[in-house]
Design an enzyme around this catalytic site. Structure first.
Site, PDB file in Angstrom:
ATOM      1  N   SER A 255       0.805  -1.226   0.000  1.00 40.33           N
ATOM      2  CA  SER A 255       0.000   0.000   0.000  1.00 40.33           C
ATOM      3  C   SER A 255       0.839   1.277   0.000  1.00 40.33           C
ATOM      4  O   SER A 255       0.288   2.359  -0.143  1.00 40.33           O
ATOM      5  CB  SER A 255      -0.951   0.024   1.201  1.00 40.33           C
TER       6      SER A 255
ATOM      7  N   LYS B 156       1.398   4.201   6.993  1.00 39.95           N
ATOM      8  CA  LYS B 156       0.504   5.047   6.189  1.00 39.95           C
ATOM      9  C   LYS B 156       0.947   6.503   6.286  1.00 39.95           C
ATOM     10  O   LYS B 156       1.788   6.868   7.096  1.00 39.95           O
ATOM     11  CB  LYS B 156      -0.948   4.944   6.717  1.00 39.95           C
TER      12      LYS B 156
END
Length: 155
Positions: free
Chosen positions: A69, A107
């Site tokens: 991701s 993230k």
């Protein structure tokens, strides 16, 4: 929360409090990603990667990244994330976040007035929205170390 993350970080180890110095030669010129210059053949001192990557050894931990991701941020599965727990995470920082017993995820932190968002750097992965009274631990990622893999050579 909108979805399960597809990337996580596994604790790899703690940075050494008093690492031995290992100074490696540092080239005086930057590595260009285009055409080479024949005049660039110099060395400029040395660098200790411990000092370069670890600012606060007592608060620094190493995590191994797993997942896809954060590809557009240049973080790939297998990279080592250098996390300094003494750094105050800020909006836009790449962070490790952990909540409700989940494995920590890597993230981009986005702080909103009423909630927190954790964004991936991969258009295929939606952001994670954390609202309410969910207790979240967030730590700043201060460096990424990578080994160059020669997977093309094993074919």
């Amino acid at each position: 929360m909108s979805s399960l993350p597809n990337s996580e970080a596994r604790l790899f180890g703690r940075a050494s409090i008093d690492p031995c110095t290992l100074e490696l030669p540092l080239a005086a010129v930057r590595a260009k990603l285009g055409f080479p210059s024949p005049a660039e053949d110099f060395q400029d001192g040395a660098i200790d990667l411990n000092r370069y990557l670890v600012r606060n050894p007592a608060a620094t931990f190493l995590y191994r990244a797993h997942g896809n991701s954060m590809l557009d941020a240049g973080i790939v599965s297998g990279d080592v994330l250098v996390v300094d727990r003494s750094e105050q995470p800020q909006d836009g920082d790449i962070v490790l976040a952990q909540w409700e017993g989940n494995a920590p995820v890597c993230k981009v932190l986005r702080l909103r007035s009423a909630h927190m968002e954790l964004h991936s750097c991969n258009s295929q992965v939606p952001p994670i929205i954390i609202k309410g009274e969910c207790e979240v631990e967030v730590f700043a990622v201060v460096a990424v170390a990578r080994q160059v893999r020669r997977e093309h050579a094993s074919r």
